[in-house]
Design an enzyme around this catalytic site. Structure first.
Site, PDB file in Angstrom:
ATOM      1  N   ASN A  47     -23.104  59.410  26.003  1.00 48.58           N
ATOM      2  CA  ASN A  47     -23.802  59.241  27.007  1.00 48.58           C
ATOM      3  C   ASN A  47     -24.487  60.654  27.630  1.00 48.58           C
ATOM      4  O   ASN A  47     -23.830  61.624  27.891  1.00 48.58           O
ATOM      5  CB  ASN A  47     -22.788  59.071  28.377  1.00 48.58           C
ATOM      6  CG  ASN A  47     -23.353  59.428  29.543  1.00 48.58           C
ATOM      7  OD1 ASN A  47     -24.604  59.408  29.834  1.00 48.58           O
ATOM      8  ND2 ASN A  47     -22.312  59.315  30.888  1.00 48.58           N
TER       9      ASN A  47
ATOM     10  N   LYS B 219     -26.272  61.862  29.614  1.00 47.50           N
ATOM     11  CA  LYS B 219     -26.704  62.009  30.974  1.00 47.50           C
ATOM     12  C   LYS B 219     -28.058  62.808  31.054  1.00 47.50           C
ATOM     13  O   LYS B 219     -28.968  62.225  30.682  1.00 47.50           O
ATOM     14  CB  LYS B 219     -25.527  63.314  31.608  1.00 47.50           C
ATOM     15  CG  LYS B 219     -24.143  62.763  31.245  1.00 47.50           C
ATOM     16  CD  LYS B 219     -23.046  63.524  31.713  1.00 47.50           C
ATOM     17  CE  LYS B 219     -21.680  62.563  31.368  1.00 47.50           C
ATOM     18  NZ  LYS B 219     -20.564  63.512  32.166  1.00 47.50           N
TER      19      LYS B 219
ATOM     20  N   HIS C  35     -21.275  54.698  36.754  1.00 43.00           N
ATOM     21  CA  HIS C  35     -20.555  55.895  36.209  1.00 43.00           C
ATOM     22  C   HIS C  35     -20.211  56.745  37.402  1.00 43.00           C
ATOM     23  O   HIS C  35     -21.092  56.608  38.677  1.00 43.00           O
ATOM     24  CB  HIS C  35     -21.566  56.785  35.406  1.00 43.00           C
ATOM     25  CG  HIS C  35     -21.216  57.903  34.828  1.00 43.00           C
ATOM     26  ND1 HIS C  35     -20.461  59.180  35.539  1.00 43.00           N
ATOM     27  CD2 HIS C  35     -20.413  58.247  33.488  1.00 43.00           C
ATOM     28  CE1 HIS C  35     -20.288  60.111  34.654  1.00 43.00           C
ATOM     29  NE2 HIS C  35     -20.110  59.378  33.213  1.00 43.00           N
TER      30      HIS C  35
ATOM     31  N   GLU D  75     -20.403  59.844  38.349  1.00 43.15           N
ATOM     32  CA  GLU D  75     -21.363  60.777  38.974  1.00 43.15           C
ATOM     33  C   GLU D  75     -22.255  60.098  39.473  1.00 43.15           C
ATOM     34  O   GLU D  75     -22.670  60.574  40.873  1.00 43.15           O
ATOM     35  CB  GLU D  75     -22.042  61.534  37.655  1.00 43.15           C
ATOM     36  CG  GLU D  75     -20.977  62.421  36.936  1.00 43.15           C
ATOM     37  CD  GLU D  75     -21.452  62.613  35.458  1.00 43.15           C
ATOM     38  OE1 GLU D  75     -22.690  62.372  35.224  1.00 43.15           O
ATOM     39  OE2 GLU D  75     -20.588  63.368  34.917  1.00 43.15           O
TER      40      GLU D  75
ATOM     41  N   GLU E 169     -12.597  56.007  32.869  1.00 42.28           N
ATOM     42  CA  GLU E 169     -13.113  57.426  32.714  1.00 42.28           C
ATOM     43  C   GLU E 169     -12.435  58.280  34.171  1.00 42.28           C
ATOM     44  O   GLU E 169     -13.021  58.183  35.097  1.00 42.28           O
ATOM     45  CB  GLU E 169     -14.553  57.691  32.988  1.00 42.28           C
ATOM     46  CG  GLU E 169     -15.394  57.058  31.831  1.00 42.28           C
ATOM     47  CD  GLU E 169     -16.670  57.572  31.761  1.00 42.28           C
ATOM     48  OE1 GLU E 169     -16.903  58.206  30.527  1.00 42.28           O
ATOM     49  OE2 GLU E 169     -17.321  57.630  32.354  1.00 42.28           O
TER      50      GLU E 169
ATOM     51  N   GLY F 171     -16.147  66.031  31.660  1.00 45.51           N
ATOM     52  CA  GLY F 171     -16.620  67.328  31.732  1.00 45.51           C
ATOM     53  C   GLY F 171     -16.045  68.408  31.842  1.00 45.51           C
ATOM     54  O   GLY F 171     -16.394  69.717  32.034  1.00 45.51           O
TER      55      GLY F 171
ATOM     56  N   SER G 168     -14.033  63.929  28.471  1.00 40.88           N
ATOM     57  CA  SER G 168     -13.728  65.058  27.417  1.00 40.88           C
ATOM     58  C   SER G 168     -13.032  64.417  26.235  1.00 40.88           C
ATOM     59  O   SER G 168     -12.441  65.239  25.579  1.00 40.88           O
ATOM     60  CB  SER G 168     -12.535  66.141  28.116  1.00 40.88           C
ATOM     61  OG  SER G 168     -13.323  66.611  29.380  1.00 40.88           O
TER      62      SER G 168
HETATM   63  P1  PGA Z   1     -17.572  64.082  28.964  1.00 35.70           P
HETATM   64  O1  PGA Z   1     -18.331  62.830  29.702  1.00 35.70           O
HETATM   65  O2  PGA Z   1     -17.296  63.534  27.565  1.00 35.70           O
HETATM   66  O3  PGA Z   1     -18.603  65.202  28.599  1.00 35.70           O
HETATM   67  O4  PGA Z   1     -16.268  64.392  29.680  1.00 35.70           O
HETATM   68  C1  PGA Z   1     -18.032  61.582  29.662  1.00 35.70           C
HETATM   69  C2  PGA Z   1     -18.736  60.840  30.700  1.00 35.70           C
HETATM   70  O5  PGA Z   1     -19.057  61.494  31.685  1.00 35.70           O
HETATM   71  O6  PGA Z   1     -19.035  59.635  30.243  1.00 35.70           O
END
Ligand code: PGA
Length: 248
Positions: free
Chosen positions: A8, A10, A91, A93, A161, A167, A206
């Site tokens: 992903n 982003k 997601h 976010e 998640e 992140g 992560s």
């Molecule tokens: P990350 O993001 O691996 O940077 O924690 C995962 C995601 O948001 O899908």
């Protein structure tokens, strides 16, 4: 079940990053027993598809309607037209910043399916919810309300998640991942019967080359949704290797 490892990107990626996407798709060919894909900013999809050929490229969101007066939005049909074969929906976010509700996420997943895209529906609790002992309740509520009734089939994956792991470098404990994935699996089977066994449940938050083998060995972890560690082939490689090893 074959593992599904999805990057992903982003809001990262411009023209100069196309070489990295090509490097990731070349790399994926070295792991033929793993399904992999990268979800890119919409602006890069067509150029990436042209560059990588058969390697699956996805979007990160789609609108629930096919077309209309929705300035700035992109429909599932448009993603498909651009060459995408999958999309992420819901997601955390977007749930947080764009205030997407479960019902929106459900409609987006349906739109993706209608456009012939695979969908990855994201769920996950916040730190406050986990500390209040509500993680299971919150996530199972999201699963119940974010998946369309016509969910059966391999077009759908669910990504668990935990918001506090995204992140942050903070990874959920394998025992907690095991509990959550088992609960999601049970909910899918209760709702969809045997078809619920075929829906892949990804872990995200992560995941990286250091922890992927441990996470991918957890029962009902059928793959990963990877942000930061998907941005370069070098970082993505050990995750693909761990997925291949875990399937052997
Ligand atoms: P990350 O993001 O691996 O940077 O924690 C995962 C995601 O948001 O899908």
């Amino acid at each position: 079940m074959r593992k599904f490892i999805v990057g992903n990107w982003k809001m990262n990626g411009v023209s100069r990053d196309l070489d990295e996407i090509t490097a990731i798709s070349d790399l994926a060919q070295l792991y033929p027993s793993v399904d992999s894909a990268v979800c890119l900013p919409a602006t890069l999809i067509t150029r990436a598809v042209t560059a990588v050929g058969a390697f699956p490229i996805g979007g990160q969101d789609c609108h629930m309607q096919r077309a209309g007066a929705h300035t700035g939005c992109i429909s599932a049909d448009m993603l498909s037209d651009a060459g995408a074969v999958l999309t992420i929906v819901g997601h955390s976010e977007r749930r947080a910043a764009q205030r997407e509700k479960d019902s929106d996420v459900c409609a987006k997943a349906e739109a993706a399916k209608s456009a012939g895209l695979k969908a990855i529906v994201c769920v996950g609790e916040t730190l406050d919810e986990r500390e209040a002992g509500k993680a299971l309740e919150v996530v199972l509520g999201q699963v119940a309300s974010s998946l369309p009734d016509a969910s059966a089939g391999t077009w759908l994956s669910v990504a668990y998640e935990p918001v506090w792991a995204i992140g942050t470098g903070r990874v959920a404990e394998p025992a907690d991942v095991a509990d959550m994935h088992a609960a999601i699996r049970a909910a899918l089977v209760t709702r969809f019967g045997a078809e619920g066994e075929k829906i892949r449940i990804l872990y995200g938050g992560s995941m990286n080359g250091d922890n992927a083998a441990q996470l991918l060995a957890v029962p009902n972890v059928d793959g990963g949704l990877i942000g930061g560690a998907s941005l370069t082939a070098t970082k993505f490689q050990p995750i693909l290797a761990a997925a291949q090893a875990s399937g052997e």
